[in-house]
Scaffold this motif. Structure first.
Motif, PDB file in Angstrom:
ATOM      1  N   LEU A 120      14.238  24.259 -16.032  1.00 48.11           N
ATOM      2  CA  LEU A 120      14.377  25.665 -15.656  1.00 48.11           C
ATOM      3  C   LEU A 120      15.576  25.863 -14.740  1.00 48.11           C
ATOM      4  O   LEU A 120      16.362  26.807 -14.914  1.00 48.11           O
ATOM      5  CB  LEU A 120      13.103  26.163 -14.975  1.00 48.11           C
ATOM      6  CG  LEU A 120      11.871  26.319 -15.869  1.00 48.11           C
ATOM      7  CD1 LEU A 120      10.639  26.617 -15.033  1.00 48.11           C
ATOM      8  CD2 LEU A 120      12.076  27.411 -16.918  1.00 48.11           C
ATOM      9  N   TRP A 132      12.920  30.133 -20.594  1.00 47.70           N
ATOM     10  CA  TRP A 132      11.457  30.037 -20.498  1.00 47.70           C
ATOM     11  C   TRP A 132      10.770  30.791 -21.632  1.00 47.70           C
ATOM     12  O   TRP A 132       9.655  30.468 -22.013  1.00 47.70           O
ATOM     13  CB  TRP A 132      10.973  30.583 -19.153  1.00 47.70           C
ATOM     14  CG  TRP A 132      11.108  32.078 -19.024  1.00 47.70           C
ATOM     15  CD1 TRP A 132      12.175  32.772 -18.537  1.00 47.70           C
ATOM     16  CD2 TRP A 132      10.139  33.065 -19.412  1.00 47.70           C
ATOM     17  NE1 TRP A 132      11.948  34.123 -18.598  1.00 47.70           N
ATOM     18  CE2 TRP A 132      10.698  34.337 -19.132  1.00 47.70           C
ATOM     19  CE3 TRP A 132       8.866  33.000 -19.982  1.00 47.70           C
ATOM     20  CZ2 TRP A 132      10.034  35.523 -19.394  1.00 47.70           C
ATOM     21  CZ3 TRP A 132       8.193  34.191 -20.237  1.00 47.70           C
ATOM     22  CH2 TRP A 132       8.773  35.430 -19.938  1.00 47.70           C
ATOM     23  N   ASN A 133      11.457  31.802 -22.197  1.00 47.70           N
ATOM     24  CA  ASN A 133      10.830  32.660 -23.198  1.00 47.70           C
ATOM     25  C   ASN A 133      11.274  32.357 -24.627  1.00 47.70           C
ATOM     26  O   ASN A 133      11.045  33.151 -25.534  1.00 47.70           O
ATOM     27  CB  ASN A 133      11.103  34.124 -22.882  1.00 47.70           C
ATOM     28  CG  ASN A 133      12.591  34.433 -22.747  1.00 47.70           C
ATOM     29  OD1 ASN A 133      13.413  33.521 -22.677  1.00 47.70           O
ATOM     30  ND2 ASN A 133      12.937  35.704 -22.695  1.00 47.70           N
ATOM     31  N   CYS A 174       5.739  30.005 -26.829  1.00 52.75           N
ATOM     32  CA  CYS A 174       6.730  29.638 -25.828  1.00 52.75           C
ATOM     33  C   CYS A 174       6.216  28.423 -25.053  1.00 52.75           C
ATOM     34  O   CYS A 174       5.094  27.950 -25.273  1.00 52.75           O
ATOM     35  CB  CYS A 174       7.016  30.801 -24.884  1.00 52.75           C
ATOM     36  SG  CYS A 174       5.614  31.284 -23.834  1.00 52.75           S
ATOM     37  N   GLY A 226       5.175  28.223 -22.069  1.00 49.85           N
ATOM     38  CA  GLY A 226       3.949  28.565 -21.347  1.00 49.85           C
ATOM     39  C   GLY A 226       2.718  28.516 -22.220  1.00 49.85           C
ATOM     40  O   GLY A 226       1.650  28.062 -21.802  1.00 49.85           O
ATOM     41  N   LEU A 239       5.756  27.708 -14.657  1.00 45.96           N
ATOM     42  CA  LEU A 239       6.394  28.559 -15.656  1.00 45.96           C
ATOM     43  C   LEU A 239       6.116  30.038 -15.395  1.00 45.96           C
ATOM     44  O   LEU A 239       6.997  30.888 -15.529  1.00 45.96           O
ATOM     45  CB  LEU A 239       5.904  28.170 -17.050  1.00 45.96           C
ATOM     46  CG  LEU A 239       6.458  26.856 -17.606  1.00 45.96           C
ATOM     47  CD1 LEU A 239       5.612  26.369 -18.770  1.00 45.96           C
ATOM     48  CD2 LEU A 239       7.909  27.031 -18.044  1.00 45.96           C
ATOM     49  N   ALA A 290       8.850  32.852 -14.657  1.00 46.91           N
ATOM     50  CA  ALA A 290       8.950  33.954 -15.611  1.00 46.91           C
ATOM     51  C   ALA A 290       8.836  35.306 -14.917  1.00 46.91           C
ATOM     52  O   ALA A 290       9.587  36.236 -15.227  1.00 46.91           O
ATOM     53  CB  ALA A 290       7.866  33.813 -16.677  1.00 46.91           C
ATOM     54  N   GLU A 328      11.681  38.176 -14.905  1.00 46.36           N
ATOM     55  CA  GLU A 328      11.456  39.520 -15.421  1.00 46.36           C
ATOM     56  C   GLU A 328      11.712  40.582 -14.364  1.00 46.36           C
ATOM     57  O   GLU A 328      12.189  41.676 -14.666  1.00 46.36           O
ATOM     58  CB  GLU A 328      10.029  39.648 -15.965  1.00 46.36           C
ATOM     59  CG  GLU A 328       9.827  38.923 -17.274  1.00 46.36           C
ATOM     60  CD  GLU A 328      10.780  39.401 -18.347  1.00 46.36           C
ATOM     61  OE1 GLU A 328      10.709  40.586 -18.725  1.00 46.36           O
ATOM     62  OE2 GLU A 328      11.611  38.610 -18.792  1.00 46.36           O
ATOM     63  N   PHE A 333       3.253  35.519 -22.479  1.00 46.14           N
ATOM     64  CA  PHE A 333       4.000  36.721 -22.119  1.00 46.14           C
ATOM     65  C   PHE A 333       3.057  37.769 -21.535  1.00 46.14           C
ATOM     66  O   PHE A 333       3.418  38.499 -20.603  1.00 46.14           O
ATOM     67  CB  PHE A 333       4.697  37.304 -23.350  1.00 46.14           C
ATOM     68  CG  PHE A 333       5.890  36.521 -23.829  1.00 46.14           C
ATOM     69  CD1 PHE A 333       6.282  35.354 -23.204  1.00 46.14           C
ATOM     70  CD2 PHE A 333       6.618  36.955 -24.922  1.00 46.14           C
ATOM     71  CE1 PHE A 333       7.377  34.618 -23.648  1.00 46.14           C
ATOM     72  CE2 PHE A 333       7.716  36.241 -25.384  1.00 46.14           C
ATOM     73  CZ  PHE A 333       8.099  35.075 -24.745  1.00 46.14           C
ATOM     74  N   VAL A 349       2.287  36.975 -17.998  1.00 41.42           N
ATOM     75  CA  VAL A 349       3.464  37.301 -17.184  1.00 41.42           C
ATOM     76  C   VAL A 349       3.450  38.775 -16.812  1.00 41.42           C
ATOM     77  O   VAL A 349       3.663  39.152 -15.663  1.00 41.42           O
ATOM     78  CB  VAL A 349       4.767  36.955 -17.940  1.00 41.42           C
ATOM     79  CG1 VAL A 349       5.986  37.540 -17.224  1.00 41.42           C
ATOM     80  CG2 VAL A 349       4.920  35.442 -18.073  1.00 41.42           C
TER      81      VAL A 349
END
Length: 336
Positions: A65, A71-72, A80, A82, A97, A101, A105, A276, A279
């Motif tokens: 990272l 990460w996505n 992904c 994650g 992660l 993330a 974002e 996602f 997140v």
């Protein structure tokens, strides 16, 4: 003469994938230092970060990272790093992660921007005709605006925002599922904002304009906010908008939501990807906290609601997860 099957991978990037999978910190560090690309996809569609995450090599995940690994990035099957860590129950790796993330974002908004570029805008949706079916509303692109399988969720949302009774606001009528549920709690006043002319016309045809304690406000919420009152409960569920639009609505909560009031929203953000989605739960919670609200997510199983037949005729499955996390946001009361 054929090379041995166990020979060292040919490229630095292939070696980086192999070292990430094996948990070889020294090897990963050396390869990154020599310029190996951390965003590389191997022949199986896996990045070094995905290999490390799937095996729970948290230290290597951090290294990758920091080196710029995306990460996505997604595998051919839509997972992904994650997701792979979650599937293998590597919680420490998931946490690393997730933290990365959310920060990414907050700064870049990479998911929402890509979703926005791929989707129709709010204004184009409002200019199009919609079709009403027995268990769904569809736009002209065969995408579902709302579907009947959401009914148990809407009932739960209504229960949450009607906790304090009083004046309730719903932004987005759709099929009327949440508004019908709100009515069962006999609110003192029930305000509904709806922007689509076809949906608005159908509301009037169904008699919503004749209910004495119901107030219908026709228009985009962005345009009618100045004429709104304050409320004991608010629900937000619009179609054709994006996370940035909801963030904008949240900026109005301090004026619209009374102290001690309850706010909730349809939590469909990234409903086709488990990581996602987590997140975005975290992201919304953080941003609401900055406005003075605490948020809890109530898990509701929805797998039994989503048979294959549910999606027949629908171009895009907007929800593919087994659990829906219903947000309940509580406004802070003024200290005495």
């Amino acid at each position: 003469m054929a090379a041995p099957a166990d020979q060292t991978p040919a490229t630095p990037e292939d070696r980086l994938c192999a070292s990430s999978s094996a948990g070889d910190i020294a090897g990963v560090t050396s390869l990154l230092s020599s310029g190996a690309d951390p965003s590389y996809f191997d022949p199986n569609g896996m990045t070094p970060l995905m290999h490390a995450a799937s095996h729970g090599h948290t230290a290597i995940v951090r290294l990758l990272l920091d080196a710029g690994a995306p990460w996505n990035a997604l595998t051919p099957s839509g997972l992904c790093a994650g997701d792979l860590a979650m599937e293998s129950s590597h919680q420490e790796t998931v946490d690393v992660l997730l933290g990365f993330a959310v920060q990414a974002e907050l700064i870049l908004g990479t998911i929402t921007r890509s979703k926005r570029n791929d989707s129709n805008s709010d204004s184009s949706y409002l200019d199009e005709r919609v079709a009403f079916g027995e268990d769904r509303i569809m736009d002209t692109d065969s995408k579902a605006v709302m579907m009947g399988w959401e009914m148990p969720l809407m009932e739960a949302h209504a229960r949450a925002v009607c906790t304090n009774g009083g004046h309730i606001l719903n932004v987005g009528f759709g099929m009327g599922l949440v508004d019908e549920a709100i009515e069962r709690y006999n609110p003192e006043e029930h305000t509904i904002i709806e922007a689509h002319p076809d949906v608005y016309a159908r509301m009037l045809k169904l008699g919503w304009g004749e209910k004495k304690h119901v107030k219908i406000v026709f228009g985009r919420w962005q345009d009618v906010v100045p004429q709104l009152d304050t409320y004991d409960g608010i629900f937000f569920d619009t179609y054709g908008e994006y996370y940035e639009d909801m963030r904008e609505f949240h900026q109005h909560l301090p004026r619209l939501l009374r102290p001690g009031g309850i706010y909730s929203y349809f939590n469909g953000l990234c409903g086709d990807n488990a990581f996602f989605h987590v997140v975005y739960c975290q992201l919304v919670s953080l941003e609401l906290a900055n406005l003075g609200y605490s948020t809890q997510f109530i898990p509701l199983p929805v797998k039994d609601c989503l048979s294959k037949e549910v999606w027949e005729g629908v171009r895009q499955k907007y929800w593919q997860l087994d659990t829906y996390y219903l947000p309940v946001c509580q406004a802070e009361c003024d200290s005495e």
